[in-house]
Design a protein around this motif. Structure first.
Motif, mmCIF file in Angstrom:
data_model
loop_
_atom_site.group_PDB
_atom_site.id
_atom_site.type_symbol
_atom_site.label_atom_id
_atom_site.label_comp_id
_atom_site.label_asym_id
_atom_site.label_seq_id
_atom_site.Cartn_x
_atom_site.Cartn_y
_atom_site.Cartn_z
ATOM 1 N N VAL A 151 -28.989 -25.747 -12.658
ATOM 2 C CA VAL A 151 -27.774 -25.419 -11.911
ATOM 3 C C VAL A 151 -26.891 -24.455 -12.699
ATOM 4 C CG1 VAL A 151 -25.614 -26.362 -11.000
ATOM 5 C CG2 VAL A 151 -27.776 -27.519 -10.532
ATOM 6 N N SER A 152 -26.732 -24.683 -13.982
ATOM 7 C CA SER A 152 -25.857 -23.814 -14.776
ATOM 8 C C SER A 152 -26.416 -22.398 -14.866
ATOM 9 C CB SER A 152 -25.651 -24.397 -16.179
ATOM 10 O OG SER A 152 -26.874 -24.486 -16.885
ATOM 11 N N ALA A 153 -27.728 -22.258 -15.038
ATOM 12 C CA ALA A 153 -28.322 -20.922 -15.121
ATOM 13 C C ALA A 153 -28.221 -20.182 -13.794
ATOM 14 C CB ALA A 153 -29.783 -21.028 -15.554
ATOM 15 N N THR A 154 -28.393 -20.907 -12.701
ATOM 16 C CA THR A 154 -28.280 -20.283 -11.379
ATOM 17 C C THR A 154 -26.842 -19.889 -11.089
ATOM 18 O OG1 THR A 154 -30.120 -21.673 -10.631
ATOM 19 C CG2 THR A 154 -28.845 -20.555 -8.940
ATOM 20 N N ALA A 155 -25.892 -20.768 -11.420
ATOM 21 C CA ALA A 155 -24.478 -20.455 -11.219
ATOM 22 C C ALA A 155 -24.055 -19.260 -12.062
ATOM 23 C CB ALA A 155 -23.623 -21.674 -11.561
ATOM 24 N N ALA A 156 -24.638 -19.125 -13.250
ATOM 25 C CA ALA A 156 -24.309 -17.999 -14.122
ATOM 26 C C ALA A 156 -24.664 -16.675 -13.459
ATOM 27 C CB ALA A 156 -25.040 -18.139 -15.454
ATOM 28 N N ARG A 157 -25.823 -16.624 -12.808
ATOM 29 C CA ARG A 157 -26.232 -15.376 -12.154
ATOM 30 C C ARG A 157 -25.528 -15.175 -10.826
ATOM 31 N NH1 ARG A 157 -28.294 -17.511 -16.612
ATOM 32 N NH2 ARG A 157 -29.138 -15.801 -17.875
ATOM 33 N N LEU A 158 -25.076 -16.263 -10.204
ATOM 34 C CA LEU A 158 -24.243 -16.118 -9.019
ATOM 35 C C LEU A 158 -22.958 -15.375 -9.384
ATOM 36 C CD1 LEU A 158 -23.292 -16.675 -6.112
ATOM 37 C CD2 LEU A 158 -22.492 -18.918 -6.910
ATOM 38 N N ALA A 159 -22.422 -15.648 -10.556
ATOM 39 C CA ALA A 159 -21.212 -14.954 -11.009
ATOM 40 C C ALA A 159 -21.440 -13.444 -11.069
ATOM 41 C CB ALA A 159 -20.787 -15.480 -12.380
ATOM 42 N N LEU A 160 -22.665 -13.027 -11.394
ATOM 43 C CA LEU A 160 -22.970 -11.597 -11.433
ATOM 44 C C LEU A 160 -22.982 -11.012 -10.029
ATOM 45 C CD1 LEU A 160 -25.850 -11.543 -14.087
ATOM 46 C CD2 LEU A 160 -23.372 -11.477 -14.421
ATOM 47 N N THR A 161 -23.551 -11.754 -9.087
ATOM 48 C CA THR A 161 -23.555 -11.296 -7.697
ATOM 49 C C THR A 161 -22.130 -11.097 -7.198
ATOM 50 O OG1 THR A 161 -25.611 -12.519 -7.271
ATOM 51 C CG2 THR A 161 -24.313 -11.856 -5.361
ATOM 52 N N LEU A 162 -21.282 -12.061 -7.455
ATOM 53 C CA LEU A 162 -19.905 -11.985 -6.987
ATOM 54 C C LEU A 162 -19.133 -10.861 -7.686
ATOM 55 C CD1 LEU A 162 -19.108 -15.816 -6.851
ATOM 56 C CD2 LEU A 162 -19.635 -14.294 -4.933
ATOM 57 N N ALA A 163 -19.422 -10.624 -8.950
ATOM 58 C CA ALA A 163 -18.723 -9.571 -9.691
ATOM 59 C C ALA A 163 -19.165 -8.180 -9.260
ATOM 60 C CB ALA A 163 -18.953 -9.746 -11.188
#
Length: 264
Positions: A151-163
Protein backbone atom coordinates in the motif's frame (compact mmCIF):
# COMPACT_ATOMS: atom_id res chain seq x y z
CA UNK A 1 -11.25 9.95 -32.25
CA UNK A 2 -7.74 11.43 -32.72
CA UNK A 3 -4.93 9.18 -31.54
CA UNK A 4 -3.54 11.93 -29.32
CA UNK A 5 -6.68 11.96 -27.18
CA UNK A 6 -6.11 8.45 -25.88
CA UNK A 7 -3.17 7.61 -23.57
CA UNK A 8 -0.85 5.10 -25.27
CA UNK A 9 -1.09 2.44 -22.59
CA UNK A 10 1.68 0.11 -23.85
CA UNK A 11 4.02 3.10 -24.26
CA UNK A 12 2.70 4.52 -21.00
CA UNK A 13 3.55 1.32 -19.13
CA UNK A 14 7.01 1.34 -20.68
CA UNK A 15 7.44 4.96 -19.62
CA UNK A 16 6.28 4.25 -16.07
CA UNK A 17 8.46 1.20 -15.49
CA UNK A 18 11.38 2.51 -17.54
CA UNK A 19 11.63 5.81 -15.67
CA UNK A 20 10.39 4.88 -12.19
CA UNK A 21 12.17 1.52 -11.76
CA UNK A 22 15.41 -0.23 -12.69
CA UNK A 23 13.50 -3.08 -14.28
CA UNK A 24 14.76 -3.84 -17.82
CA UNK A 25 12.00 -1.97 -19.64
CA UNK A 26 13.02 0.11 -22.64
CA UNK A 27 11.30 3.47 -23.02
CA UNK A 28 10.50 3.81 -26.71
CA UNK A 29 8.76 7.18 -26.60
CA UNK A 30 9.56 10.32 -24.64
CA UNK A 31 6.83 12.61 -25.92
CA UNK A 32 4.22 14.10 -23.62
CA UNK A 33 1.55 11.65 -24.74
CA UNK A 34 3.67 8.74 -23.56
CA UNK A 35 4.53 10.68 -20.41
CA UNK A 36 0.81 11.13 -19.71
CA UNK A 37 0.19 7.42 -20.00
CA UNK A 38 3.27 6.73 -17.89
CA UNK A 39 2.23 8.96 -15.04
CA UNK A 40 -1.28 7.53 -15.10
CA UNK A 41 0.34 4.09 -14.80
CA UNK A 42 2.75 5.14 -12.04
CA UNK A 43 0.78 3.39 -9.25
CA UNK A 44 1.14 0.10 -11.16
CA UNK A 45 4.91 0.50 -10.95
CA UNK A 46 4.47 1.15 -7.24
CA UNK A 47 2.38 -1.98 -6.89
CA UNK A 48 5.15 -4.09 -8.42
CA UNK A 49 7.81 -2.43 -6.27
CA UNK A 50 5.71 -2.95 -3.15
CA UNK A 51 5.08 -6.59 -4.02
CA UNK A 52 8.82 -7.18 -4.43
CA UNK A 53 9.50 -5.45 -1.11
CA UNK A 54 6.85 -7.50 0.65
CA UNK A 55 8.16 -10.72 -0.91
CA UNK A 56 11.66 -10.15 0.47
CA UNK A 57 10.34 -9.25 3.90
CA UNK A 58 8.17 -12.37 4.01
CA UNK A 59 11.05 -14.54 2.80
CA UNK A 60 13.27 -13.33 5.64
CA UNK A 61 10.54 -13.94 8.17
CA UNK A 62 10.04 -17.44 6.77
CA UNK A 63 13.77 -18.09 7.16
CA UNK A 64 13.62 -17.06 10.82
CA UNK A 65 14.51 -13.37 10.77
CA UNK A 66 12.81 -10.97 13.13
CA UNK A 67 10.42 -8.14 12.23
CA UNK A 68 13.15 -5.50 12.38
CA UNK A 69 15.40 -7.19 9.84
CA UNK A 70 12.41 -7.85 7.60
CA UNK A 71 11.44 -4.18 7.87
CA UNK A 72 14.94 -2.98 6.94
CA UNK A 73 14.98 -5.27 3.90
CA UNK A 74 11.49 -4.17 2.89
CA UNK A 75 12.47 -0.50 3.09
CA UNK A 76 15.63 -1.18 1.09
CA UNK A 77 13.89 -2.78 -1.89
CA UNK A 78 12.19 0.40 -3.18
CA UNK A 79 15.49 2.23 -2.87
CA UNK A 80 17.24 -0.46 -4.90
CA UNK A 81 14.50 -0.71 -7.52
CA UNK A 82 14.56 3.07 -8.06
CA UNK A 83 18.36 3.47 -7.91
CA UNK A 84 17.76 5.57 -4.82
CA UNK A 85 16.42 8.39 -6.99
CA UNK A 86 13.41 9.11 -4.81
CA UNK A 87 15.50 9.24 -1.65
CA UNK A 88 18.01 11.45 -3.44
CA UNK A 89 15.15 13.68 -4.58
CA UNK A 90 13.85 13.89 -1.03
CA UNK A 91 17.26 14.95 0.25
CA UNK A 92 17.75 17.53 -2.50
CA UNK A 93 14.26 18.93 -1.95
CA UNK A 94 14.93 19.23 1.78
CA UNK A 95 18.19 21.06 1.05
CA UNK A 96 16.44 23.41 -1.36
CA UNK A 97 13.59 24.18 1.02
CA UNK A 98 15.85 24.42 4.04
CA UNK A 99 18.27 26.80 2.38
CA UNK A 100 15.83 29.71 2.63
CA UNK A 101 17.27 31.00 -0.66
CA UNK A 102 15.29 32.50 -3.55
CA UNK A 103 13.94 30.02 -6.09
CA UNK A 104 16.85 30.28 -8.53
CA UNK A 105 19.47 29.74 -5.83
CA UNK A 106 17.46 26.94 -4.20
CA UNK A 107 17.17 25.12 -7.53
CA UNK A 108 20.91 25.44 -8.02
CA UNK A 109 21.51 23.93 -4.58
CA UNK A 110 19.21 21.04 -5.48
CA UNK A 111 21.20 20.30 -8.65
CA UNK A 112 24.48 19.92 -6.76
CA UNK A 113 25.73 16.36 -6.43
CA UNK A 114 26.41 16.55 -2.69
CA UNK A 115 23.82 16.34 0.08
CA UNK A 116 23.61 19.10 2.66
CA UNK A 117 22.66 18.91 6.34
CA UNK A 118 18.93 19.34 5.75
CA UNK A 119 18.98 16.46 3.29
CA UNK A 120 20.92 14.18 5.61
CA UNK A 121 18.65 14.86 8.58
CA UNK A 122 15.54 14.34 6.49
CA UNK A 123 16.80 11.04 5.07
CA UNK A 124 17.74 9.71 8.50
CA UNK A 125 14.38 10.47 10.07
CA UNK A 126 12.31 9.33 7.09
CA UNK A 127 14.11 5.98 6.87
CA UNK A 128 13.86 5.51 10.65
CA UNK A 129 10.11 6.13 10.50
CA UNK A 130 9.64 3.78 7.56
CA UNK A 131 11.59 0.96 9.22
CA UNK A 132 9.87 1.48 12.58
CA UNK A 133 6.41 1.41 11.03
CA UNK A 134 7.18 -1.67 8.94
CA UNK A 135 8.70 -3.46 11.94
CA UNK A 136 5.55 -2.81 13.93
CA UNK A 137 3.40 -4.08 11.08
CA UNK A 138 5.45 -7.26 10.67
CA UNK A 139 5.42 -7.72 14.42
CA UNK A 140 1.61 -7.67 14.41
CA UNK A 141 1.42 -10.19 11.58
CA UNK A 142 3.20 -11.12 8.39
CA UNK A 143 0.13 -10.14 6.40
CA UNK A 144 0.01 -6.66 7.91
CA UNK A 145 3.64 -6.11 7.08
CA UNK A 146 3.21 -7.22 3.49
CA UNK A 147 0.09 -5.09 3.13
CA UNK A 148 1.90 -2.04 4.49
CA UNK A 149 4.74 -2.53 2.00
CA UNK A 150 2.39 -2.80 -0.98
CA UNK A 151 0.00 0.00 0.00
CA UNK A 152 2.75 2.48 0.87
CA UNK A 153 4.65 1.88 -2.39
CA UNK A 154 1.48 2.23 -4.44
CA UNK A 155 0.43 5.39 -2.60
CA UNK A 156 3.90 6.82 -3.19
CA UNK A 157 3.49 6.53 -6.96
CA UNK A 158 -0.06 7.84 -6.78
CA UNK A 159 1.49 11.04 -5.42
CA UNK A 160 3.47 11.28 -8.67
CA UNK A 161 0.32 10.92 -10.75
CA UNK A 162 -1.38 13.68 -8.81
CA UNK A 163 1.67 15.95 -8.98
CA UNK A 164 1.80 15.57 -12.78
CA UNK A 165 -1.75 16.86 -13.20
CA UNK A 166 -2.64 19.82 -15.35
CA UNK A 167 -2.00 23.22 -13.83
CA UNK A 168 1.16 22.21 -11.94
CA UNK A 169 4.09 23.94 -13.69
CA UNK A 170 7.68 22.83 -14.10
CA UNK A 171 10.34 24.79 -12.24
CA UNK A 172 12.90 24.23 -15.00
CA UNK A 173 12.55 23.90 -18.77
CA UNK A 174 14.54 20.66 -18.77
CA UNK A 175 14.70 17.39 -16.84
CA UNK A 176 12.18 14.74 -15.89
CA UNK A 177 10.07 17.24 -13.99
CA UNK A 178 9.57 19.30 -17.13
CA UNK A 179 8.85 16.17 -19.17
CA UNK A 180 5.92 15.12 -16.98
CA UNK A 181 4.68 18.38 -15.46
CA UNK A 182 1.05 19.01 -16.34
CA UNK A 183 0.65 15.94 -18.57
CA UNK A 184 -2.12 14.21 -16.58
CA UNK A 185 -5.68 15.51 -16.99
CA UNK A 186 -7.18 16.49 -13.66
CA UNK A 187 -10.09 14.11 -14.21
CA UNK A 188 -7.71 11.26 -14.99
CA UNK A 189 -5.73 11.94 -11.82
CA UNK A 190 -8.93 11.77 -9.78
CA UNK A 191 -9.93 8.46 -11.35
CA UNK A 192 -6.51 6.95 -10.57
CA UNK A 193 -6.72 8.25 -7.00
CA UNK A 194 -10.13 6.65 -6.52
CA UNK A 195 -8.88 3.38 -8.05
CA UNK A 196 -5.83 3.22 -5.75
CA UNK A 197 -7.94 4.05 -2.71
CA UNK A 198 -10.42 1.34 -3.68
CA UNK A 199 -7.60 -1.15 -4.18
CA UNK A 200 -6.20 -0.33 -0.75
CA UNK A 201 -9.60 -0.74 0.88
CA UNK A 202 -10.10 -4.10 -0.86
CA UNK A 203 -6.66 -5.26 0.30
CA UNK A 204 -7.45 -4.14 3.82
CA UNK A 205 -10.63 -6.22 3.75
CA UNK A 206 -8.40 -9.30 3.89
CA UNK A 207 -7.60 -8.35 7.49
CA UNK A 208 -11.03 -7.22 8.64
CA UNK A 209 -13.59 -4.37 8.45
CA UNK A 210 -11.48 -1.92 10.44
CA UNK A 211 -8.56 -2.36 8.06
CA UNK A 212 -10.75 -1.38 5.10
CA UNK A 213 -10.96 2.08 6.63
CA UNK A 214 -7.34 2.12 7.79
CA UNK A 215 -5.83 1.28 4.41
CA UNK A 216 -8.11 3.67 2.52
CA UNK A 217 -7.26 6.40 5.03
CA UNK A 218 -3.56 5.67 4.58
CA UNK A 219 -3.84 6.40 0.87
CA UNK A 220 -5.92 9.53 1.42
CA UNK A 221 -3.53 10.85 4.07
CA UNK A 222 -0.51 10.08 1.88
CA UNK A 223 -2.02 12.01 -1.01
CA UNK A 224 -3.01 14.91 1.25
CA UNK A 225 0.41 15.32 2.87
CA UNK A 226 2.12 15.01 -0.52
CA UNK A 227 -0.23 17.68 -1.85
CA UNK A 228 0.77 20.04 0.96
CA UNK A 229 4.43 19.50 0.12
CA UNK A 230 3.71 19.93 -3.60
CA UNK A 231 2.03 23.28 -3.07
CA UNK A 232 4.84 24.47 -0.85
CA UNK A 233 7.43 23.48 -3.46
CA UNK A 234 5.49 25.22 -6.23
CA UNK A 235 5.42 28.39 -4.13
CA UNK A 236 9.11 28.18 -3.27
CA UNK A 237 10.57 26.93 -6.56
CA UNK A 238 7.98 28.11 -9.06
CA UNK A 239 7.07 24.57 -10.03
CA UNK A 240 8.14 20.94 -9.82
CA UNK A 241 11.40 19.19 -10.62
CA UNK A 242 12.47 15.57 -10.72
CA UNK A 243 13.78 16.02 -7.18
CA UNK A 244 10.41 17.29 -6.01
CA UNK A 245 8.71 14.23 -7.51
CA UNK A 246 11.12 12.02 -5.58
CA UNK A 247 10.44 13.93 -2.37
CA UNK A 248 6.70 13.59 -2.88
CA UNK A 249 6.97 9.83 -3.36
CA UNK A 250 8.96 9.31 -0.16
CA UNK A 251 6.70 11.66 1.79
CA UNK A 252 3.60 9.81 0.65
CA UNK A 253 5.10 6.38 1.41
CA UNK A 254 6.13 7.47 4.90
CA UNK A 255 2.74 8.99 5.64
CA UNK A 256 0.95 5.85 4.55
CA UNK A 257 3.17 3.69 6.77
CA UNK A 258 2.56 5.95 9.78
CA UNK A 259 -1.20 5.76 9.34
CA UNK A 260 -1.04 1.98 8.96
CA UNK A 261 0.95 1.79 12.21
CA UNK A 262 -1.69 3.68 14.20
CA UNK A 263 -4.74 2.33 16.00
CA UNK A 264 -3.49 -1.14 16.79
Amino acid sequence: MPASSTPPWPDGLRFAFGTLTVLPVKVTRWDREAARGGMLCAPLAGLVIGACAAALGLLLLFLGAGPLLAAVATAAVPAVLTRGLHLDGLADTADGLGSGKPAEDALRIMKQSDIGPFGVITLVFVLFVQVAALAQAYGDSWTRGALAAVVSATAARLALTLAARGGVPAARPEGLGAAVAGVVPVGGARVVALAVTGFAAAAGALLGPYDIVRTALAVVAAAAVAELLLRHCVRRFGGVTGDVFGGLAETAATTALVVLALGR
